[in-house]
Design a protein around this motif. Structure first.
Motif, PDB file in Angstrom:
ATOM      1  N   PRO A 189      -5.201  14.475  -5.591  1.00 35.73           N
ATOM      2  CA  PRO A 189      -5.033  14.802  -4.167  1.00 35.73           C
ATOM      3  C   PRO A 189      -6.011  14.074  -3.245  1.00 35.73           C
ATOM      4  O   PRO A 189      -5.790  14.021  -2.038  1.00 35.73           O
ATOM      5  CB  PRO A 189      -5.238  16.317  -4.107  1.00 35.73           C
ATOM      6  CG  PRO A 189      -5.916  16.689  -5.372  1.00 35.73           C
ATOM      7  CD  PRO A 189      -5.569  15.638  -6.386  1.00 35.73           C
ATOM      8  N   GLU A 190      -7.067  13.489  -3.809  1.00 38.17           N
ATOM      9  CA  GLU A 190      -8.015  12.736  -2.982  1.00 38.17           C
ATOM     10  C   GLU A 190      -7.532  11.311  -2.715  1.00 38.17           C
ATOM     11  O   GLU A 190      -8.129  10.588  -1.932  1.00 38.17           O
ATOM     12  CB  GLU A 190      -9.384  12.716  -3.652  1.00 38.17           C
ATOM     13  CG  GLU A 190     -10.033  14.088  -3.709  1.00 38.17           C
ATOM     14  CD  GLU A 190     -11.399  14.054  -4.378  1.00 38.17           C
ATOM     15  OE1 GLU A 190     -11.949  12.965  -4.575  1.00 38.17           O
ATOM     16  OE2 GLU A 190     -11.903  15.136  -4.702  1.00 38.17           O
ATOM     17  N   THR A 191      -6.461  10.908  -3.379  1.00 38.28           N
ATOM     18  CA  THR A 191      -5.899   9.574  -3.174  1.00 38.28           C
ATOM     19  C   THR A 191      -5.104   9.599  -1.872  1.00 38.28           C
ATOM     20  O   THR A 191      -3.998  10.111  -1.827  1.00 38.28           O
ATOM     21  CB  THR A 191      -5.003   9.170  -4.358  1.00 38.28           C
ATOM     22  OG1 THR A 191      -5.788   9.211  -5.541  1.00 38.28           O
ATOM     23  CG2 THR A 191      -4.452   7.778  -4.182  1.00 38.28           C
ATOM     24  N   LEU A 192      -5.687   9.052  -0.821  1.00 34.44           N
ATOM     25  CA  LEU A 192      -5.064   9.092   0.496  1.00 34.44           C
ATOM     26  C   LEU A 192      -4.262   7.830   0.800  1.00 34.44           C
ATOM     27  O   LEU A 192      -3.191   7.890   1.380  1.00 34.44           O
ATOM     28  CB  LEU A 192      -6.123   9.298   1.575  1.00 34.44           C
ATOM     29  CG  LEU A 192      -6.948  10.576   1.432  1.00 34.44           C
ATOM     30  CD1 LEU A 192      -8.010  10.640   2.515  1.00 34.44           C
ATOM     31  CD2 LEU A 192      -6.047  11.795   1.486  1.00 34.44           C
ATOM     32  N   LYS A 193      -4.791   6.665   0.420  1.00 33.94           N
ATOM     33  CA  LYS A 193      -4.108   5.406   0.686  1.00 33.94           C
ATOM     34  C   LYS A 193      -4.711   4.339  -0.217  1.00 33.94           C
ATOM     35  O   LYS A 193      -5.928   4.223  -0.311  1.00 33.94           O
ATOM     36  CB  LYS A 193      -4.278   5.016   2.154  1.00 33.94           C
ATOM     37  CG  LYS A 193      -3.501   3.780   2.552  1.00 33.94           C
ATOM     38  CD  LYS A 193      -3.512   3.627   4.058  1.00 33.94           C
ATOM     39  CE  LYS A 193      -4.140   2.318   4.430  1.00 33.94           C
ATOM     40  NZ  LYS A 193      -4.084   2.024   5.850  1.00 33.94           N
ATOM     41  N   CYS A 194      -3.880   3.578  -0.901  1.00 30.79           N
ATOM     42  CA  CYS A 194      -4.349   2.523  -1.796  1.00 30.79           C
ATOM     43  C   CYS A 194      -3.537   1.254  -1.575  1.00 30.79           C
ATOM     44  O   CYS A 194      -2.367   1.321  -1.210  1.00 30.79           O
ATOM     45  CB  CYS A 194      -4.193   2.932  -3.250  1.00 30.79           C
ATOM     46  SG  CYS A 194      -5.189   4.345  -3.740  1.00 30.79           S
ATOM     47  N   THR A 195      -4.155   0.124  -1.842  1.00 30.94           N
ATOM     48  CA  THR A 195      -3.482  -1.160  -1.788  1.00 30.94           C
ATOM     49  C   THR A 195      -3.536  -1.760  -3.184  1.00 30.94           C
ATOM     50  O   THR A 195      -4.606  -1.882  -3.766  1.00 30.94           O
ATOM     51  CB  THR A 195      -4.173  -2.103  -0.782  1.00 30.94           C
ATOM     52  OG1 THR A 195      -4.158  -1.497   0.512  1.00 30.94           O
ATOM     53  CG2 THR A 195      -3.474  -3.449  -0.722  1.00 30.94           C
ATOM     54  N   ILE A 196      -2.358  -2.121  -3.720  1.00 32.24           N
ATOM     55  CA  ILE A 196      -2.283  -2.714  -5.058  1.00 32.24           C
ATOM     56  C   ILE A 196      -1.252  -3.846  -5.058  1.00 32.24           C
ATOM     57  O   ILE A 196      -0.513  -4.024  -4.099  1.00 32.24           O
ATOM     58  CB  ILE A 196      -1.934  -1.671  -6.138  1.00 32.24           C
ATOM     59  CG1 ILE A 196      -0.561  -1.046  -5.897  1.00 32.24           C
ATOM     60  CG2 ILE A 196      -2.998  -0.596  -6.215  1.00 32.24           C
ATOM     61  CD1 ILE A 196      -0.103  -0.134  -7.029  1.00 32.24           C
ATOM     62  N   SER A 197      -1.210  -4.593  -6.153  1.00 32.75           N
ATOM     63  CA  SER A 197      -0.223  -5.667  -6.326  1.00 32.75           C
ATOM     64  C   SER A 197       0.535  -5.449  -7.622  1.00 32.75           C
ATOM     65  O   SER A 197      -0.023  -4.961  -8.605  1.00 32.75           O
ATOM     66  CB  SER A 197      -0.914  -7.024  -6.383  1.00 32.75           C
ATOM     67  OG  SER A 197      -1.517  -7.336  -5.169  1.00 32.75           O
ATOM     68  N   LYS A 198       1.797  -5.828  -7.611  1.00 32.79           N
ATOM     69  CA  LYS A 198       2.639  -5.788  -8.802  1.00 32.79           C
ATOM     70  C   LYS A 198       3.427  -7.095  -8.869  1.00 32.79           C
ATOM     71  O   LYS A 198       3.769  -7.670  -7.835  1.00 32.79           O
ATOM     72  CB  LYS A 198       3.631  -4.614  -8.759  1.00 32.79           C
ATOM     73  CG  LYS A 198       2.980  -3.273  -8.940  1.00 32.79           C
ATOM     74  CD  LYS A 198       2.434  -3.130 -10.339  1.00 32.79           C
ATOM     75  CE  LYS A 198       1.720  -1.825 -10.546  1.00 32.79           C
ATOM     76  NZ  LYS A 198       1.038  -1.766 -11.832  1.00 32.79           N
TER      77      LYS A 198
ATOM     78  N   TYR B 134       0.853  -1.181   0.000  1.00 33.66           N
ATOM     79  CA  TYR B 134       0.000   0.000   0.000  1.00 33.66           C
ATOM     80  C   TYR B 134       0.889   1.231   0.000  1.00 33.66           C
ATOM     81  O   TYR B 134       2.072   1.164   0.314  1.00 33.66           O
ATOM     82  CB  TYR B 134      -0.992   0.018   1.167  1.00 33.66           C
ATOM     83  CG  TYR B 134      -0.421   0.273   2.529  1.00 33.66           C
ATOM     84  CD1 TYR B 134      -0.243   1.565   3.011  1.00 33.66           C
ATOM     85  CD2 TYR B 134      -0.068  -0.779   3.374  1.00 33.66           C
ATOM     86  CE1 TYR B 134       0.275   1.807   4.266  1.00 33.66           C
ATOM     87  CE2 TYR B 134       0.440  -0.552   4.629  1.00 33.66           C
ATOM     88  CZ  TYR B 134       0.613   0.736   5.074  1.00 33.66           C
ATOM     89  OH  TYR B 134       1.131   0.972   6.316  1.00 33.66           O
ATOM     90  N   PHE B 135       0.308   2.327  -0.425  1.00 34.75           N
ATOM     91  CA  PHE B 135       1.024   3.588  -0.413  1.00 34.75           C
ATOM     92  C   PHE B 135       0.079   4.675   0.081  1.00 34.75           C
ATOM     93  O   PHE B 135      -1.135   4.532   0.017  1.00 34.75           O
ATOM     94  CB  PHE B 135       1.586   3.946  -1.797  1.00 34.75           C
ATOM     95  CG  PHE B 135       0.548   4.130  -2.855  1.00 34.75           C
ATOM     96  CD1 PHE B 135      -0.014   5.375  -3.082  1.00 34.75           C
ATOM     97  CD2 PHE B 135       0.129   3.065  -3.624  1.00 34.75           C
ATOM     98  CE1 PHE B 135      -0.978   5.555  -4.057  1.00 34.75           C
ATOM     99  CE2 PHE B 135      -0.829   3.237  -4.615  1.00 34.75           C
ATOM    100  CZ  PHE B 135      -1.387   4.480  -4.827  1.00 34.75           C
ATOM    101  N   ASN B 136       0.669   5.746   0.601  1.00 37.78           N
ATOM    102  CA  ASN B 136      -0.145   6.851   1.109  1.00 37.78           C
ATOM    103  C   ASN B 136      -0.073   8.035   0.151  1.00 37.78           C
ATOM    104  O   ASN B 136       0.518   7.943  -0.917  1.00 37.78           O
ATOM    105  CB  ASN B 136       0.285   7.233   2.530  1.00 37.78           C
ATOM    106  CG  ASN B 136       1.723   7.682   2.594  1.00 37.78           C
ATOM    107  OD1 ASN B 136       2.296   8.133   1.617  1.00 37.78           O
ATOM    108  ND2 ASN B 136       2.321   7.558   3.762  1.00 37.78           N
ATOM    109  N   SER B 137      -0.677   9.133   0.536  1.00 37.32           N
ATOM    110  CA  SER B 137      -0.786  10.301  -0.341  1.00 37.32           C
ATOM    111  C   SER B 137       0.565  10.915  -0.717  1.00 37.32           C
ATOM    112  O   SER B 137       0.675  11.600  -1.720  1.00 37.32           O
ATOM    113  CB  SER B 137      -1.679  11.365   0.298  1.00 37.32           C
ATOM    114  OG  SER B 137      -1.140  11.756   1.542  1.00 37.32           O
TER     115      SER B 137
END
Length: 108
Positions: A92-101, A55-58
């Motif tokens: 700027p509304e992207t606060l935290k997302c979880t993704i896979s690579k 995951y990553f934050n803003s």
């Protein structure tokens, strides 16, 4: 709040998601990694693909959650590579997302 209202709110959140790669953020990384020396010594051959969830934050800071596929040697190397992924948040509304690579190891 009743069940119907809750479901409507969830649907709105999904529809209005701000975790769309390309639109809300971009990811820069090298998916092709060197075959680990320890794996070579053990006689491993061929192509190994490891999927890393993070995951990553803003601010674009990355935290690795898990790795799957391949042996522990490959997972460890893929985790290291994932920790170096660069995420550029465009929305700027992207606060935290979880993704896979995915990361691929190929002995050449």
């Amino acid at each position: 709040m009743n069940r119907k209202e809750i479901m409507k709110k969830i649907e709105m959140c999904i529809r209005d998601s701000v975790c769309n790669e390309g639109k809300d953020f971009t990811v820069s990384y090298n998916p092709n990694l060197s075959y680990p020396i320890a794996a070579r010594r053990l006689g491993n051959k061929g192509v190994v693909t490891v999927s890393v969830k993070f995951y990553f934050n803003s601010s674009g800071s990355v935290s690795v959650i898990s790795a799957s596929g391949g042996s522990a040697i490959f997972q460890q190397e893929a985790r290291k590579a994932a920790s170096k992924i660069r995420v550029k948040v465009k929305n700027p509304e992207t606060l935290k997302c979880t993704i896979s690579k995915s990361f691929e190891f190929e002995l050449k």
